[in-house]
Structure formats: C-alpha cells, structure tokens
Write a protein that holds these residues in place. Structure first.
Motif, short mmCIF file in Angstrom:
data_model
loop_
_atom_site.label_atom_id
_atom_site.label_comp_id
_atom_site.label_asym_id
_atom_site.label_seq_id
_atom_site.Cartn_x
_atom_site.Cartn_y
_atom_site.Cartn_z
N ARG A 46 -94.01 14.29 74.73
CA ARG A 46 -94.52 15.52 75.44
C ARG A 46 -95.95 16.08 75.32
O ARG A 46 -96.76 15.36 74.79
N PHE A 47 -96.38 16.58 76.55
CA PHE A 47 -97.72 17.11 76.87
C PHE A 47 -98.05 17.95 75.84
O PHE A 47 -97.55 18.83 75.26
N SER A 104 -103.93 16.71 84.21
CA SER A 104 -102.50 17.01 84.57
C SER A 104 -101.67 17.05 83.38
O SER A 104 -101.69 16.42 82.29
N ASP A 105 -100.57 17.63 83.28
CA ASP A 105 -99.74 17.77 82.24
C ASP A 105 -98.40 16.78 82.56
O ASP A 105 -97.37 16.66 81.65
N TYR A 106 -98.42 16.05 83.46
CA TYR A 106 -97.32 15.22 84.02
C TYR A 106 -97.60 13.50 83.36
O TYR A 106 -98.65 12.94 84.10
N ASN A 108 -96.52 10.77 83.79
CA ASN A 108 -96.57 9.57 84.84
C ASN A 108 -97.76 9.24 85.70
O ASN A 108 -97.78 8.22 86.21
#
Length: 123
Positions: A46-47, A104-106, A108
């Motif tokens: 998780r971020f 980014s919190d994503y 990928n």
C-alpha cells in the motif's frame, strides 16, 4: 545498475519515532519522483507517501497524514521517511520506489524498487 537500499527500520514501541532512509544509485536521482510503500503480513502493498523530483510536492496516505513526513536530499541521492507517533498498525516492510513520471500514489508507475526494511511497532 539501479539500486535502492532502504535502512533504518527496527523494533520500536507505540508512540515512538523512527526515520527510514533510501539511498539510490545508478540513476539520475533528481529526475525521479520517489515514493514509500508498505506491506504488512498477509496484506497487499500500500501507498504511504510520495515526493516530487524537487521536493516541492508531497502526498500522503490518510492513515499516516500528520504523523509521517517524506523528504529528499538530491545531493545525497537519498529519500527519507520520518515516522512519528508510531502505532502497531504501522508494522510492515517499508519499500522505497522511483518513478520517472509525476509523483504518484499508484504503485504501477514506479520503475525501480528497493528490497525493503522491516518496521515493527509493539503496543
């Protein structure tokens, strides 16, 4: 070869503070946004926090906002995560990651990942 090496994890008590670091090599560090993610046993990664290439912009997960601070030193090719008022729920392996795109919190979007450092918080 790109390397991200986390350090500074350990076992602490609830309410304590800890700072983890991530030293980068093999890349133009100042070109990358950096992020911290964490993975608790049996749970998905998780971020936690992210910071833009120049440190001007940051973003945090709601669960750590106002307790954690991400920062970076481009001269030292290092990103930090200062963790205050730690809670048992913060127990996880903490990973840093490098992203050539915007912060980014994503997950990928992140190209390079470290091996992680364990943070354990006892109640």
């Amino acid at each position: 070869q790109v390397q991200l090496v986390e350090s500074g994890g350990g076992l602490v008590q609830a309410g304590d503070s800890l700072r983890v670091s991530c030293a980068a090599s093999g890349l133009t560090f100042s070109s990358y946004a950096m992020g911290w993610f964490r993975q608790a046993p049996g749970k998905e990664r998780r971020f936690v926090a992210t910071i833009s290439w120049n440190g001007a912009n940051t973003k945090y997960a709601d669960s750590v906002k106002d307790r954690f601070t991400i920062s970076r030193d481009n001269a030292k090719n290092t990103v930090y995560l200062q963790m205050n008022r730690l809670e048992p729920e913060d127990t996880a392996v903490y990973y840093c990651a490098a992203n050539l795109g915007p912060y980014s919190d994503y997950p990928n979007g992140y190209l390079h990942w470290g091996q992680g450092t364990q943070v354990s918080v006892s109640s």
